[in-house]
Design an enzyme around this catalytic site. Structure first.
Site, PDB file in Angstrom:
ATOM      1  NE  ARG A 141      -7.838   8.754  -9.042  1.00 14.05           N
ATOM      2  CZ  ARG A 141      -7.873   9.675  -8.100  1.00 14.05           C
ATOM      3  NH1 ARG A 141      -8.099   9.338  -6.858  1.00 14.05           N
ATOM      4  NH2 ARG A 141      -7.701  10.930  -8.388  1.00 14.05           N
ATOM      5  N   GLY A 153      -7.067   2.237 -12.045  1.00 15.45           N
ATOM      6  CA  GLY A 153      -8.086   1.318 -11.546  1.00 15.45           C
ATOM      7  C   GLY A 153      -9.006   0.801 -12.618  1.00 15.45           C
ATOM      8  CG  ASP A 156      -1.692   1.150   1.453  1.00 15.12           C
ATOM      9  OD1 ASP A 156      -2.240   1.594   0.440  1.00 15.12           O
ATOM     10  OD2 ASP A 156      -1.812   1.641   2.587  1.00 15.12           O
ATOM     11  CE  LYS A 157       0.458   7.329  -2.580  1.00 18.00           C
ATOM     12  NZ  LYS A 157       0.703   8.336  -1.550  1.00 18.00           N
ATOM     13  CE  LYS A 170      -5.002  -0.704  -2.138  1.00 17.30           C
ATOM     14  NZ  LYS A 170      -4.687  -0.128  -0.842  1.00 17.30           N
ATOM     15  CG  LEU A 183       2.156  -1.641 -16.319  1.00 14.91           C
ATOM     16  CD1 LEU A 183       2.185  -1.221 -17.770  1.00 14.91           C
ATOM     17  CD2 LEU A 183       1.570  -3.021 -16.176  1.00 14.91           C
TER      18      LEU A 183
END
Lengths: 339, 1340
Positions: free
Chosen positions: B981, B952, B403-404, B987, B948
């Site tokens: 997004r 979303g 996750d960021k 995820k 890449l």
């Protein structure tokens, strides 16, 4: 200085918890292996030589007397249903150094067969009379005889006791002169003195064996095994105890007597000998063999060249390998080390 | 209600069929059915234990027998009781299974006992429950509380069950709870008394309470509670989450609360969320099970050959004197022999392996948890291992999904810049001060203050963004710390972890400040445009201050929320200001100078003060005037609109402007200090927000004088520039929802009195909602704002748009009706509420946008680089915008300047398909070109240099079955992938797709609720305990507190755990095969009769006791490479990644070696004793002795570290064996039929031959392994061995070697990267591919 409460969950900073224990890190590289191999090789060659020399010194005389082949001395005695005596002659060209151990040997005989091994009653052999009247289940089918009388000693091991007997004659001037055979101390001390006990009873040993029957194959009951020495009877009979200690491998020998007395204390002098065998034990049915073995012993037991040779071979192998590794190491490794 | 009631009547007992639960207080008003119904609900007693005293034995046995291995061994023991096949005494073969099962049982019992103890403790807590018979509250144990009870709680009491709040001592009917026990969030949450309760007096009389509650059945959704309360007058009031007090939360700030229990015991939400530890099967274990099956096959083969051999042997022997005569045919005897052999050779299947693995894993976890490097002193928390059995999976990770926000970044939001009404305010000084703060932070000065200053505060400060810390203490502490040498670790860990004053301080933009100054100057000539803009600005900051759910509290009583002032500050000036506002046209209301008339700093402060404490003297306005520090700041008390504009100007902003200047002159903290000296409590407001960006925005608004002073459910207390605390009636809050991506508040504007909707949300959403038919002005503003937003995103800022809408009274009335209806409905309340919210959030007017910076966590770039070097592909899955995501990727070195960025954005599937193939083709072309250009020819798997980025929507297409293949192929050629997004579902889909289709080990790491699904799907899920609560942690296998801990966890602990366990398992197999084969070889010499040359005790104990502890040591302590080297040479991780330590070939080689060793170990003694008078068990003695020696020495050869502990254990093992056999042979005269070991060992060991045999056997058995190891380590050492050799060097050589290795691998590593590709490769790339360090530095 530090607030205890604040750091309650802080792990301990010890060598153990932080996995910092001082450690020896063995990496088997040429640096360790080559000198190691050389050392092992040298040591082994040394031991090997000692073993080999010792083994070479041991004299062994082996004679098969099964009588399987036509013309062999005991050929006529093959049928064990009738008592039979046969004689085997041999001659010694030089002194057979004493003390001489006299073994009988059996081949293709599986004393280590599992069911055979458990077919005995330790309580009986320890002299508990309670076990005389009702032998252990493990003895079946040698537990009771057909009349439902308990067999003592019960079981297959006792029942199959080796019953050939030997007499050795030294032929001196054409006259056979008996060589005294020492039957004492051929069994393990612990077995004879602790493990095997005769029942403690008032009266004779025979009375303890009342209401029991001898094993089917035995010619005489247990209390009458040694007619010459009354103290060597019952379970505390040397031959019986030797037999009861089962051999590990199907080709084995068992100590029969030692020659330690009289003129033969120093060994058997050169000359002709006659071995008189009372041939009772059947082995031909299952392709077994019987033999007698005379041998003297060293610190490492009987004659066995294998171990000495093994040491020598492995020792030299180590040396060879260390040399090979040294060459390989020199050829491939050194230039890289410069890097 | 009627239908429900009748349903209840018909099936009162079948709870499953009832969809609702009904609860009333236990008093006269309750009818019988209800009472019966309520009795059927579960009580509050909890029992988390698995067993009771009686059920332990059967239940534990039953559970243990679920394990196949145990069933197998029970079967074997049973088999041994069958006389015809028994091999040993039946009791002996029971020993292993009994031992293993009792060890497990003891472990289970101990765990259960601990649970029982904690249950006792929980159940035994006391709380006050209303007793109807005694007419008062009595103390009762928690266990005795039941549904329908009225419970009285005081401040800081823990809530015993889920209750609906009926009464609070707070006059507003509010109660605060802290849910730390539940989800780890320490911010206070507001709970509200049920609305329209008939008796709303200061005292609550339980006797009069006769309302009934109907609510949904127990579920585990912490954030949802639906139901209604029916008052006696058949009035229904909707109940929602705000009315529910959850079990195990703590009451704060409220003296007395009374609630009615609706869910008790195991039905409470807390308990329903409580799932025990997680069980996963590791990759290694799956591999292990395959090999166990191979062992079974081997066993059957051996038994079968023995059976056949026995049959043949029996057939060949007829009438042998040693045979036991029976009627069994050789074939049948062979069949029996098969089973006997299974018993004899049972040890081949390592029964103790599973138990050993469990013990080893416990040991490994012990060391992981005790690692100081994984300890975070700031939170006083180390790593949490929640899954106990996948430690070795840590060493095999191939794909990492991160996750960021909150994982790579701090999730500590700092206001960075904003745009209002189309004008950008870059806040340069703010940026500078942020940087300055960074630098200062890098220094050694202020790291320790963390610990100290925290100790004086509550732990809130570290979780929520708060600016309360006085920098005085901060400085003194910093100075002090210089003299104190703190632990180095602490030093490092404290860095960047602390939110100090500097971090929160927003330096106002001068331009924006100027504008607001203009606002105060009554140059009404310049004009309308300006006026509109200024009203925008004020609205903007008001929105920032009110459009949130921030709770205000003060540090002096950290757990007490700032109460609303009693006096609503009916200032003279305010009245007049309002009056003025009526006169001025709406856009110009802000121009009303009167609002600034009292705006001197001192005065403002007093006003704030007043807002804070109700006891302040009402004549406050006059006092500060006299005490104003500078004459120029003397405020005018006459609220004349035109009075002293100049003074006011400097008064309103002087202080704010001074601050940065001072900061420039002195060091930051010094300036702070000064400021602190004359600042009073105003600065000590604590903002506790559910999401950190909210707090950041409130903080920013405050810097511009729009201060949020307090909050209650009905109103907000806000100070605008120059005004006193204004009460803003809060009409509604439409909370944030991930689908709506926005939140709104409906308030009555404090100045205009209009109903205003302030909306704050993601730019994409807000831009759409902003009215289309707007004026040119608006459109222009939108365009400009959009441009600014793009800039922000490129800078890596998180963007939020602020908009508003003014509602007509009528409009509002209409909407209100719908809303009330929606709130009261149970069925599809959420939908209805969402609909009503949508009605409100249309035709918005865009006010502006904010850019918030989220700093990277410390050491993130290093960690990511190390992980990538370790061969782990790092993917970032984030909900953020593409530009933000790319920039964060840049900042954390995921994306290198040399990398090619491939962007995959499309709106329809067909496009996606073409794009995919296009990109693939181009990659192929460049690969070929590269391959032809450089002959080295890189391995296919080692391609790099592409990155890449997929959004979303496109990801949805790519995840579809038809495109999956192409997508994976494309990602396979990329070094890294960023999915922006993306939703939580996406995820988890991505993780599953990669894990399943590529068959790789995946690790997911995240900190928020939106990462939970991906954490659960991945092979290893890691939760970061951070700002976003504990949901991620609760669902994870391992919980860490910083991203950088991942480095050591994977590279060191993962590597170790994997190698240790793999080696231990292999060793176990080896040990068993080696030992069992000795017995097997013997069968060739005993007529295949299942005879053994060892007595059965030694046979059983050999594996169970004599050689069981050394492998455990091996599995727990062995270090093939030191931690330091593993960290500096991440590529060593590939060893575990490629399962190098435990390949099928390794397994078979091990088995082969075991066969060889057993051959040696049997046949050397065999030949040495051949033809002699050796007894059966005397023969076994040297074989056993040398087997023990070989097995122990084998382990020494295999071990990479040997500490004194190892030697002690080896020695103990050997001694134990010798002591056992010697003692056994001395005391056991006839104890072990038919073995009778009496006198055997003592005699055999007294002969020199024994030692000669043992020595030669041991050496010959180990010779090949030593030789191979030696040659292998010399000629072509693996990386791990090389590293091990480096470890042994002296320190100076060590660092040189490591450096050199690093350089070498650097060369290889970078060889893969430089790609000379066409620039047009990045299709649809509107993002600059050159990633300049400047942009990155803003973030880091």
């Amino acid at each position: 200085m530090k607030n205890e409460g604040e750091m309650a969950n802080r792990p301990d900073n010890t060598a153990f918890t932080q996995q910092r224990l001082p450690a020896w890190q063995p990496v088997l590289s040429a640096g360790i292996v080559i000198p190691g191999f050389v050392l092992i090789g040298l040591a082994f060659i040394g031991i090997g030589v000692a073993l080999f020399v010792t083994s070479q010194k041991i004299q062994v005389l082996e004679t098969d007397y099964t009588g399987a082949e036509q013309g062999s001395p005991c050929y006529d005695c093959r049928d064990t249903s009738v008592p039979c005596v046969c004689r085997v002659n041999f001659s010694l060209s030089k002194l057979f150094e004493g003390p001489v151990f006299f073994y009988y040997g059996l081949s293709n005989y599986f004393q280590n067969y599992r069911q055979y091994g458990s077919s005995r009653d330790d309580d009986q052999l320890s002299g508990y009379t309670s076990a005389f009247t009702s032998p252990s289940e493990t003895c079946a089918p040698y537990q009771y005889n057909s009349q439902k009388k308990p067999i003592v000693p019960c079981g297959s091991v006792a029942n199959s006791m080796f019953n050939d007997s030997f007499k050795l004659y030294h032929v001196v001037n054409g006259q056979p002169r008996p060589v005294p055979l020492d039957g004492k101390g051929i069994a393990w001390w612990t077995d004879y003195n602790i493990k095997y006990r005769n029942p403690t009873v008032n009266g004779t040993l025979a009375s303890a064996f009342a209401d029991t029957v001898k094993p089917i194959n035995w010619p005489r009951p247990a209390y009458d095994l040694d007619t010459t020495d009354p103290s060597n009877n019952g379970f505390q009979n040397q031959d019986f105890i030797v037999w009861m200690r089962r051999a590990a491998l199907p080709n084995f020998r068992k100590l029969y007597r030692r020659i330690t007395e009289g003129d033969y204390a120093n060994g058997l002098p050169a000359g002709n000998y006659t071995l008189e065998i009372t041939y009772n034990y059947p082995v031909l049915a299952f392709d077994g063999r019987k033999k007698v073995v005379f041998s003297n012993v060293s610190w490492m037991g009987g004659k066995n060249q294998f171990l000495g040779i093994a040491y020598l071979v492995i020792g030299s192998l180590c040396i060879v390998m260390s040399v090979v590794m040294l060459i390989v190491y020199a050829k491939y490794k050194f230039p890289e080390d410069e890097l | 209600m009627e239908s429900l009631l009748s349903l209840g009547k018909r099936k009162p007992r079948k709870n499953g069929l009832q969809r609702k639960r009904r609860v009333g207080a236990w008093n006269m008003t309750l009818d019988e059915e209800d009472e019966e119904l309520m009795r059927s609900y579960s009580g509050n007693k909890i029992r988390t234990t698995k067993y009771t005293f009686l059920s332990f034995v059967p239940k534990n046995l039953f559970e243990q027998l679920h394990r196949f291995a145990n069933v197998y061994f029970v079967f074997l023991s049973a088999l041994n009781f069958v006389p015809i096949v028994n091999a040993f005494q039946p009791e002996i073969s029971l020993i292993p299974i009994v031992l293993v099962m009792s060890v497990t049982a003891v472990k289970d019992m101990w765990e259960d006992y601990r649970r029982r103890k904690s249950d006792w403790q929980v159940n035994g807590q006391l709380c006050e429950v209303y007793d109807r018979t005694q007419q008062r509250y009595v103390k009762r144990r928690w266990a005795e509380v039941c549904v329908g009870d009225l419970v009285l709680l005081g401040c800081n009491d823990i809530i015993p069950a889920d209750m609906v709040l009926l009464h609070s001592s707070d006059p507003k009917g509010v109660c605060h709870i802290e849910t730390a026990n539940l989800d780890g969030e320490t911010n206070l949450k507001q709970r509200q008394v049920v609305r329209d309760l008939p008796q709303q007096g200061p005292d609550f009389n339980p006797e009069n309470f006769s309302s009934r509650i109907e609510c949904e059945n127990p579920n585990n959704d912490l954030r949802r509670f639906r139901g209604y309360m029916e008052h006696p007058g058949k009035v229904r009031v909707g109940l929602h989450n705000d009315n529910l007090l959850l079990r195990s939360c703590t009451v704060r700030n409220t003296e007395r609360v009374i609630g009615i229990v609706v869910y008790a015991g195991h039905e409470t939400k807390a308990m329903q969320n409580n799932s025990g530890p997680r069980y996963k099967r590791s990759k290694l274990e799956r591999r292990l099970n395959v090999d166990v099956l191979w062992s079974v096959a081997l066993l059957f083969l051996m038994c079968f050959s023995t059976a056949v051999g026995h049959g043949i042997w029996l057939r060949g022997l007829k009438g042998a004197v040693f045979l036991i005569p029976d009627d069994i045919s050789p074939a049948l005897a062979g069949f029996y022999m098969f089973w006997t052999m299974i018993i004899v050779l049972q040890v081949l299947i390592p029964i103790s392996l599973y138990v050993s693995i469990e013990i080893v894993k416990l040991g490994q976890i012990y060391f992981i948890q005790n690692d100081l490097d994984l300890y975070n002193p700031r939170l006083d928390a180390g790593i949490q291992c929640r899954a106990l059995n996948i430690t070795e999976d840590l060493g095999q990770i191939q794909y990492l999904f991160s996750d960021k926000t909150g994982t790579l970044t701090e999730n500590r939001m700092l206001f960075r810049r904003c745009t209002v009404a189309g004008v950008e305010y870059p806040h340069h000084e703010n940026a500078q001060s942020l940087e300055q703060y960074e630098e200062q932070f890098g220094g050694a000065a202020d790291h320790t203050l963390t610990l100290r200053s925290r100790s004086s505060r509550k732990s809130v400060s570290c979780r929520s963004l708060s600016c309360n810390h006085s920098s005085v203490s901060l400085n003194t502490l910093a100075a002090e710390s210089d003299s104190n040498s703190f632990d180095d670790t602490l030093h490092r860990q404290a860095q960047g972890a602390f939110s100090s004053t500097m971090e929160c301080a927003v330096v106002p933009d001068p331009q924006l400040g100027q504008k607001l100054k203009v606002l105060s100057a009554p140059l009404l000539g310049r004009l309308k445009h300006d006026a509109t803009e200024l009203s925008h600005i004020v609205d903007f900051f008001l929105a920032l201050a009110v459009c949130n759910t921030v709770v205000v509290s003060s540090p002096s009583q950290p757990r007490h929320v700032v109460q609303m002032p009693v006096a609503r500050t009916p200032l003279r000036s305010l009245e007049e200001m309002k009056a003025l506002l009526q006169k001025v046209s709406l856009p110009r209301f802000a121009l009303s100078p009167s609002q600034n008339s009292d705006g001197s700093p001192g005065f403002t402060k007093r006003l704030f003060n007043r807002g804070r404490s109700a006891t302040y003297t009402p004549n406050a306005p006059t006092t500060p005037a006299a005490r104003a520090p500078t004459p120029s700041l003397t405020p005018t008390h006459t609220p004349s609109p035109c009075s002293t504009p100049v003074l006011l100007r400097s008064g309103a902003w002087g202080q704010e402007e001074e601050q940065p200047r001072q900061s420039d002159a002195d060091d930051g903290p010094a300036a702070e200090e000064e400021e602190k000296d004359d600042s009073d409590e105003e600065d000590k407001l604590l903002y506790e927000a559910e999401s950190p960006d909210e707090a950041a925005l409130v903080q920013a608004a405050r810097a511009y004088g729009c201060t949020l002073l307090g909050r209650s459910p009905e109103q907000l207390l806000v100070a605008l520039p120059g005004t006193g605390p204004l009460s803003v009636p809060l009409l509604h809050v439409l909370p944030f929802h991930s689908a709506r991506k926005r939140m709104s508040v409906v308030v009555r504007h404090p100045l205009t009195g209009q109903v205003v909707v302030y909306t704050k949300g993601a730019d994409s959403v807000i831009m759409e909602l902003v009215g289309r038919k707007t004026s040119d002005d608006q459109r222009e503003i939108m365009e400009k704002t959009q441009r600014h937003l793009d800039d922000y995103a490129k800078e890596g800022l998180r963007t939020l748009c602020i908009a508003k809408r003014v509602l007509e009274e009528g409009e509002y009335e209409d909407w209100l009706k719908r809303h009330v209806f929606a709130e009261a409905s149970i069925e599809n309340r959420e939908e209805l509420l969402r609909e009503t919210a949508q009605m409100l959030e249309t035709k918005l007017t865009l006010l502006g946008a904010t850019g918030i910076v989220d700093r990277l966590q410390e050491d993130v770039p290093e960690t990511i680089e190390a992980l990538q070097r370790a061969g782990i592909k790092v993917w970032v899955l984030t909900g953020d915008k593409q530009e933000t995501a790319v920039n964060i990727a840049c900042a954390c070195k995921l994306l290198r300047p040399t990398d090619q960025l491939l962007t995959l954005n499309c709106d329809i599937k067909e496009d996606c398909e073409t794009l995919l193939s296009e990109l693939l083709e181009q990659i192929g072309v460049s690969e070929r070109r590269h391959a032809s250009g450089c002959e080295d020819g890189l391995a296919v798997g080692d391609r790099g240099g592409f990155m890449l980025v997929i959004d979303g929507r496109t990801l949805d297409f790519a995840l579809e079955a038809e495109l999956q293949g192409a997508f994976l192929e494309l990602t396979g050629s990329c070094r890294s992938v960023i999915c922006c997004r993306s939703t939580p579902l996406q995820k988890s889909k991505v993780v599953r797709l990669v894990g399943e289709k590529l068959g790789v080990m995946t690790l997911a790491i995240g900190d928020g609720a939106n990462d939970v699904s991906m954490i659960q799907v991945a092979d290893v899920g890691i939760g970061i305990s951070g700002q976003e609560g504990m949901q991620a942690v609760m669902s994870s296998d391992f919980a860490i507190s910083r991203f950088k801990h991942l480095r050591k966890l994977l590279l060191v602990h993962g590597h170790w755990c994997y190698t240790r366990l793999a080696n231990m398992i292999l060793y176990f197999f080896y040990k068993n095969v080696m030992y069992v084969n000795l017995l097997f070889w013997y069968q060739f010499f005993c007529g295949f009769s299942g005879s053994t040359m060892t007595n059965s005790w030694v046979l059983i104990f050999f594996n169970l006791l004599f050689t069981s502890v050394p492998p455990l040591m091996y599995g727990v302590f062995d270090k093939n490479v030191s931690a330091q080297t593993l960290l500096s040479l991440p590529q060593l991780y590939k060893h575990g990644q490629n399962s190098k330590a435990y390949l099928p070939s390794t397994f078979w080689l091990t088995i082969l070696d075991a066969f060889y060793q057993s051959l040696v170990c049997f046949f050397i003694p065999y030949f040495a004793y051949a033809g002699s008078d050796i007894g059966l068990f005397s023969f076994g003695s040297p074989i056993n002795g040398s087997a023990l020696l070989i097995i122990l020495l084998h382990q020494i050869i295999e071990s990479r570290t040997l500490t004194w502990l190892h030697f002690a254990v080896f020695l103990c093992s050997a001694l134990l064996y010798y002591i056992f056999v010697l003692v056994f042979s001395i005391i056991c005269v006839t104890c072990n039929h038919p073995t009778n070991p009496y006198g055997i060992e003592t005699k055999v060991m007294s002969e020199p031959l024994y030692y000669c045999v043992c020595a030669v056997t041991t050496v010959l058995a180990l010779l090949p392994r030593m030789l191979c190891r030696g040659l292998y380590n010399t000629l072509c050492p693996s990386d791990v061995v090389k590293a091990g050799l480096i470890d042994k060097l002296r320190p100076e050589d060590y660092s040189a070697s490591v450096c050199q290795w690093q350089e070498n691998s650097e060369a290889i590593y970078h060889n893969q990267n430089p790609r000379h590709l066409d620039k047009n490769l990045s299709v649809n790339a509107d993002i600059p591919t050159d990633c300049t360090p400047e942009t990155g530095s803003v973030l880091s």
